[in-house]
Write a protein that holds these residues in place. Sequence first.
Motif, PDB file in Angstrom:
ATOM      1  N   LEU A 113      55.219  47.833  45.530  1.00 24.64           N
ATOM      2  CA  LEU A 113      53.767  47.716  45.545  1.00 24.64           C
ATOM      3  C   LEU A 113      53.112  48.488  44.415  1.00 24.64           C
ATOM      4  O   LEU A 113      52.091  48.056  43.866  1.00 24.64           O
ATOM      5  CB  LEU A 113      53.227  48.209  46.890  1.00 24.64           C
ATOM      6  CG  LEU A 113      53.472  47.291  48.089  1.00 24.64           C
ATOM      7  CD1 LEU A 113      53.086  47.996  49.380  1.00 24.64           C
ATOM      8  CD2 LEU A 113      52.691  45.986  47.935  1.00 24.64           C
ATOM      9  N   MET A 114      53.681  49.640  44.040  1.00 23.85           N
ATOM     10  CA  MET A 114      53.080  50.421  42.973  1.00 23.85           C
ATOM     11  C   MET A 114      53.023  49.631  41.671  1.00 23.85           C
ATOM     12  O   MET A 114      51.992  49.564  41.001  1.00 23.85           O
ATOM     13  CB  MET A 114      53.837  51.734  42.766  1.00 23.85           C
ATOM     14  CG  MET A 114      53.106  52.708  41.847  1.00 23.85           C
ATOM     15  SD  MET A 114      54.046  54.202  41.509  1.00 23.85           S
ATOM     16  CE  MET A 114      54.259  54.876  43.153  1.00 23.85           C
ATOM     17  N   SER A 115      54.137  48.990  41.321  1.00 23.69           N
ATOM     18  CA  SER A 115      54.164  48.193  40.095  1.00 23.69           C
ATOM     19  C   SER A 115      53.254  46.977  40.206  1.00 23.69           C
ATOM     20  O   SER A 115      52.582  46.601  39.232  1.00 23.69           O
ATOM     21  CB  SER A 115      55.597  47.750  39.794  1.00 23.69           C
ATOM     22  OG  SER A 115      56.411  48.856  39.499  1.00 23.69           O
ATOM     23  N   ALA A 116      53.232  46.368  41.374  1.00 22.67           N
ATOM     24  CA  ALA A 116      52.387  45.195  41.566  1.00 22.67           C
ATOM     25  C   ALA A 116      50.912  45.548  41.389  1.00 22.67           C
ATOM     26  O   ALA A 116      50.157  44.809  40.732  1.00 22.67           O
ATOM     27  CB  ALA A 116      52.629  44.612  42.961  1.00 22.67           C
ATOM     28  N   TYR A 117      50.498  46.663  41.952  1.00 24.26           N
ATOM     29  CA  TYR A 117      49.113  47.101  41.783  1.00 24.26           C
ATOM     30  C   TYR A 117      48.841  47.513  40.329  1.00 24.26           C
ATOM     31  O   TYR A 117      47.765  47.220  39.778  1.00 24.26           O
ATOM     32  CB  TYR A 117      48.783  48.245  42.738  1.00 24.26           C
ATOM     33  CG  TYR A 117      48.233  47.759  44.057  1.00 24.26           C
ATOM     34  CD1 TYR A 117      46.896  47.403  44.188  1.00 24.26           C
ATOM     35  CD2 TYR A 117      49.055  47.622  45.168  1.00 24.26           C
ATOM     36  CE1 TYR A 117      46.375  46.934  45.385  1.00 24.26           C
ATOM     37  CE2 TYR A 117      48.551  47.158  46.382  1.00 24.26           C
ATOM     38  CZ  TYR A 117      47.216  46.809  46.481  1.00 24.26           C
ATOM     39  OH  TYR A 117      46.706  46.342  47.675  1.00 24.26           O
ATOM     40  N   HIS A 118      49.792  48.183  39.707  1.00 26.38           N
ATOM     41  CA  HIS A 118      49.596  48.603  38.319  1.00 26.38           C
ATOM     42  C   HIS A 118      49.358  47.390  37.423  1.00 26.38           C
ATOM     43  O   HIS A 118      48.498  47.419  36.535  1.00 26.38           O
ATOM     44  CB  HIS A 118      50.808  49.398  37.838  1.00 26.38           C
ATOM     45  CG  HIS A 118      50.664  49.936  36.449  1.00 26.38           C
ATOM     46  ND1 HIS A 118      51.104  49.253  35.323  1.00 26.38           N
ATOM     47  CD2 HIS A 118      50.109  51.088  35.986  1.00 26.38           C
ATOM     48  CE1 HIS A 118      50.852  49.969  34.250  1.00 26.38           C
ATOM     49  NE2 HIS A 118      50.235  51.075  34.617  1.00 26.38           N
ATOM     50  N   ARG A 119      50.113  46.303  37.633  1.00 20.13           N
ATOM     51  CA  ARG A 119      49.922  45.096  36.821  1.00 20.13           C
ATOM     52  C   ARG A 119      48.505  44.562  36.975  1.00 20.13           C
ATOM     53  O   ARG A 119      47.866  44.160  35.988  1.00 20.13           O
ATOM     54  CB  ARG A 119      50.930  44.024  37.232  1.00 20.13           C
ATOM     55  CG  ARG A 119      52.333  44.255  36.709  1.00 20.13           C
ATOM     56  CD  ARG A 119      53.204  43.034  36.902  1.00 20.13           C
ATOM     57  NE  ARG A 119      53.473  42.749  38.303  1.00 20.13           N
ATOM     58  CZ  ARG A 119      54.478  43.294  39.001  1.00 20.13           C
ATOM     59  NH1 ARG A 119      55.291  44.168  38.420  1.00 20.13           N
ATOM     60  NH2 ARG A 119      54.665  42.973  40.263  1.00 20.13           N
ATOM     61  N   ARG A 120      47.994  44.566  38.180  1.00 25.28           N
ATOM     62  CA  ARG A 120      46.653  44.038  38.412  1.00 25.28           C
ATOM     63  C   ARG A 120      45.573  44.982  37.884  1.00 25.28           C
ATOM     64  O   ARG A 120      44.541  44.538  37.383  1.00 25.28           O
ATOM     65  CB  ARG A 120      46.472  43.766  39.911  1.00 25.28           C
ATOM     66  CG  ARG A 120      47.264  42.542  40.363  1.00 25.28           C
ATOM     67  CD  ARG A 120      47.552  42.525  41.858  1.00 25.28           C
ATOM     68  NE  ARG A 120      48.235  41.282  42.230  1.00 25.28           N
ATOM     69  CZ  ARG A 120      49.526  41.054  42.027  1.00 25.28           C
ATOM     70  NH1 ARG A 120      50.287  41.995  41.464  1.00 25.28           N
ATOM     71  NH2 ARG A 120      50.067  39.898  42.367  1.00 25.28           N
ATOM     72  N   GLY A 172      37.684  41.129  37.108  1.00 28.13           N
ATOM     73  CA  GLY A 172      37.636  40.785  38.525  1.00 28.13           C
ATOM     74  C   GLY A 172      38.945  41.099  39.229  1.00 28.13           C
ATOM     75  O   GLY A 172      38.951  41.563  40.380  1.00 28.13           O
ATOM     76  N   VAL A 173      40.060  40.863  38.555  1.00 24.35           N
ATOM     77  CA  VAL A 173      41.373  41.188  39.115  1.00 24.35           C
ATOM     78  C   VAL A 173      41.493  42.700  39.284  1.00 24.35           C
ATOM     79  O   VAL A 173      41.979  43.195  40.313  1.00 24.35           O
ATOM     80  CB  VAL A 173      42.504  40.639  38.213  1.00 24.35           C
ATOM     81  CG1 VAL A 173      43.869  41.145  38.684  1.00 24.35           C
ATOM     82  CG2 VAL A 173      42.484  39.114  38.199  1.00 24.35           C
ATOM     83  N   GLN A 174      41.056  43.449  38.287  1.00 25.30           N
ATOM     84  CA  GLN A 174      41.081  44.914  38.372  1.00 25.30           C
ATOM     85  C   GLN A 174      40.240  45.409  39.559  1.00 25.30           C
ATOM     86  O   GLN A 174      40.676  46.281  40.323  1.00 25.30           O
ATOM     87  CB  GLN A 174      40.539  45.533  37.085  1.00 25.30           C
ATOM     88  CG  GLN A 174      41.448  45.404  35.881  1.00 25.30           C
ATOM     89  CD  GLN A 174      40.937  46.220  34.708  1.00 25.30           C
ATOM     90  OE1 GLN A 174      40.342  47.284  34.885  1.00 25.30           O
ATOM     91  NE2 GLN A 174      41.159  45.740  33.499  1.00 25.30           N
ATOM     92  N   GLU A 175      39.044  44.870  39.703  1.00 23.22           N
ATOM     93  CA  GLU A 175      38.141  45.342  40.753  1.00 23.22           C
ATOM     94  C   GLU A 175      38.705  45.067  42.140  1.00 23.22           C
ATOM     95  O   GLU A 175      38.624  45.922  43.036  1.00 23.22           O
ATOM     96  CB  GLU A 175      36.776  44.679  40.585  1.00 23.22           C
ATOM     97  CG  GLU A 175      36.012  45.174  39.367  1.00 23.22           C
ATOM     98  CD  GLU A 175      34.804  44.327  39.033  1.00 23.22           C
ATOM     99  OE1 GLU A 175      34.508  43.394  39.824  1.00 23.22           O
ATOM    100  OE2 GLU A 175      34.152  44.589  38.002  1.00 23.22           O
TER     101      GLU A 175
END
Length: 319
Positions: A177-184, A191-194
Amino acid sequence: MRYERTLYPPIEPYETGMLDVGDGHVIYWERCGSPGAKPVVFLHGGPGAGCSAKQRQQFDPDLYDILLFDQRGCGRSTPLACLENNTTWDIVADMERLRELCGHRKWQVFGGSWGSTLGLAYAQTHPDRVSELILRGIFLSRQSELDWLTKFGASEFYPDGWDAFAGAIPEAERTDLMSAYHRRLTDDDAGVQEAAAAAWNRWECQTLTLQPDEAMVEECATGANSVANARIEAHYFLHSCFLEESQLLKNAERLKDIPCVIVQGRHDCCTPPAAAWALKQAWPEAELQIVADGGHLFTEPGITDGLICASDRFAGKNC
């Protein structure tokens, strides 16, 4: 439980400024309290959270000359949410620049959560520049502590929040999950970041208080600093906060001559007491206070009481 000490009344800075620290970063700083009084530097959490006005209130303004600053990419520092040239050791160097700017030979270092990590890293690098340490909610950036929030641990206490946090990521990516969130959080689409920042912050902020505080959680999730907080935090976590495994414990011997008070909530589900206990074993000279009805935040009554007593005592005031 009943506690006597509360935050000091609100104060405004007597001086503010922006310091160009190089690498494209400009740091916001402010000084509060009494010029020429006992110097202290306050280190905010996150990484990425920035400072707030309430954090000034942890010190007697008649006895302290208080420096607060927004770390690289945070709050009023620029560029906001920038990850380039943004590491633990960059901020340690920034602290030395700020100390020299203020003209202090030594200062007290006061930090909670990620601020405790940064305070320990600074004190181990510059022990001769630290008069005392006051630390809250110890975070040593060991893999077990990173996993607690992003793999297994806090999920057992907040299964509903965990399902929402994990559920924001497609099932195929949930093993990391950490890497998945970091990519986003580093996606080119704002909008993806937010959306990722809201889910990341909402999850973490649920773990901060012993008593639920939905308004605080929502402010964390969608407030003005939400994207910067999540981006910088994921960046640091993905790189183990730029520390070797257990580095802060292995180097604890460097701290033995620095007076220290550690205030740790027994029910802190963000940075559990095991880290504070491990630090105490590595650094027996430190004073560890475990608050029986405390969570993570400095605004919880027992945590506030312990911190104010420590800052008062180090300024020569009776507790």
